[in-house]
Structure formats: C-alpha cells, structure tokens
Design a protein around this motif. Structure first.
Motif, PDB file in Angstrom:
ATOM      1  N   LEU A  32      14.647   4.111  -1.810  1.00  0.00           N
ATOM      2  CA  LEU A  32      15.387   4.165  -3.385  1.00  0.00           C
ATOM      3  C   LEU A  32      16.805   4.533  -2.913  1.00  0.00           C
ATOM      4  CD1 LEU A  32      14.567   4.802  -6.031  1.00  0.00           C
ATOM      5  CD2 LEU A  32      13.555   6.628  -5.141  1.00  0.00           C
ATOM      6  N   LYS A  40      16.835  10.489  -7.250  1.00  0.00           N
ATOM      7  CA  LYS A  40      15.774   9.849  -6.657  1.00  0.00           C
ATOM      8  C   LYS A  40      14.707  11.171  -5.872  1.00  0.00           C
ATOM      9  CE  LYS A  40      18.968   9.144  -3.430  1.00  0.00           C
ATOM     10  NZ  LYS A  40      20.227  10.095  -4.346  1.00  0.00           N
ATOM     11  N   ASP A 142      10.910  11.595   0.935  1.00  0.00           N
ATOM     12  CA  ASP A 142      12.104  12.227   0.279  1.00  0.00           C
ATOM     13  C   ASP A 142      12.855  12.476   1.957  1.00  0.00           C
ATOM     14  OD1 ASP A 142      14.333  12.736  -1.176  1.00  0.00           O
ATOM     15  OD2 ASP A 142      12.673  13.844  -2.089  1.00  0.00           O
ATOM     16  N   VAL A 172      13.355   7.456   1.158  1.00  0.00           N
ATOM     17  CA  VAL A 172      14.454   8.083   1.017  1.00  0.00           C
ATOM     18  C   VAL A 172      15.320   8.496   1.525  1.00  0.00           C
ATOM     19  CG1 VAL A 172      16.202   9.639  -0.661  1.00  0.00           C
ATOM     20  CG2 VAL A 172      14.392   8.631  -2.103  1.00  0.00           C
TER      21      VAL A 172
END
Length: 202
Positions: A32, A40, A142, A172
């Motif tokens: 992403l 995000k 993330d 991410v």
C-alpha cells in the motif's frame, strides 16, 4: 480471502481519506503506497476493524486477522521467550520443532534476554514472529518491519511470499525493505480519496 470496500467514505477532520470507494482486494501480496498523510495507516486500521468511523462497508472474508504496527507489544519484566509464550498461549498456537527452530533463527538465538534490555528491532520481532507460526487469513503490516535487521526481513519476506498464494497480505513501508518482497508484491495506491491499482499521482 478477499477484502471489499463498498461505498466507503472516510474523513479525518477536514481531510477526505476515502471518497465513496468501491474496491476489491483478492488474496495475494500487496504494498500500500501513497504520500505522507494520504491515509495508508487509516485504511489498514479500517480493514482490521480498529477504526469504524466511516460510511459504507468493508467486507473481509476470513476471521483470523493479524494487524501489526510500530507499537511494541512486549511486557516487562519478562524475557523475549516468555513474551512469545504469552502470545502463543493467547492465540492457542502450538509450535512444531521446525517452527521453534525458525523462531530461534529469527531472534538470532537471543530469546532469553530481558524485554526491557532488548533493542527496538528485537521488540518489534515479537509481534512479527506471529507471521512465522500461524497461517493467518489476513495480514496487515504498518511499518512494523522498519526497525529490524536485513536477515530477519529476509526470513519474513520468504514467509510472506509463500503465504501469499492463499491469504491476503497488505503492508506499508516507506523504505526499500527487501527486493524479493517488493518484486513479488502488487502496488495499491491511495491518493485524493481513491484506491487504485495505478499510480494516479501527477
């Protein structure tokens, strides 16, 4: 496994993160991407069910969702090993000898050091190790890999690539994590309230 956004609109203060988005993500490995502040992290939290303040619906097929961010999840005064055992018991995970060996390799044999004395990267590995010991249906990462060493990233990357033929993985990262991981990932872009397979940045 799939993730489907149905008419999703998400606003944060005056900023629009998603604007009536309809978008489907099938099983596979996805990176992403988007500019800082594009949303995000917010999108991953929405998929994980941690942020429910939006219009529309996100349908996730599968119940076992692993969400990891940069926040450490270890507990003092336990060792790394004791923290791992707490996690495994929480998720009712029974490890094979092969999995135990892989975890030991992942931590470079440093399982018995105190969590309070562990480096930032070592602390991050506690949560990330869950990727190695359970076949989750959805994995959301993330920036959690940003503080660990390259050899550990390689171990994770191999595992994520292997899993990607049967689960949905979205990560991410603002840095080049691992070439093999990047090469096996498909990019999803978030920009101007839209999710896209193409880079719509101008």
């Amino acid at each position: 496994m799939s993730i489907e956004f149905k008419g999703c609109t998400k606003k944060f203060k005056e900023k629009t993160i998603l604007s009536n988005v309809n978008f489907t993500i099938q099983k596979g490995l996805y990176h992403l991407k988007g500019r800082n502040g594009a949303g995000k992290s917010t999108v991953l939290r929405m998929i994980a069910g941690l942020d429910k303040k939006y219009l529309g619906q996100i349908a996730v097929s599968g119940n076992s969702i692993l969400y990891l961010n940069v926040d450490p999840i270890g507990i003092r005064p336990f060792t790394i090993r004791e923290n791992l055992e707490i996690l495994w018991n929480t998720f009712n995970i029974k490890l094979s000898e092969e999995q135990l060996s892989k975890v030991d390799e992942f931590f470079d044999g440093n399982l018995d050091i105190s969590y309070s004395k562990a480096s930032t990267g070592m602390k991050a590995k506690i949560g990330l190790s869950l990727i190695l010991v359970k076949d989750w249906e959805v994995i959301l990462i993330d920036e959690a890999m940003s503080t660990i060493d390259s050899e550990s990233i390689k171990i994770l990357s191999e595992r994520l690539i292997t899993l990607s033929n049967k689960v949905t993985i979205i990560y991410v990262s603002h840095s080049m994590i691992n070439k093999e991981l990047i090469d096996n990932s498909r990019a999803i872009y978030i920009e101007k309230g839209e999710l896209s397979w193409e880079n719509i940045q101008s």
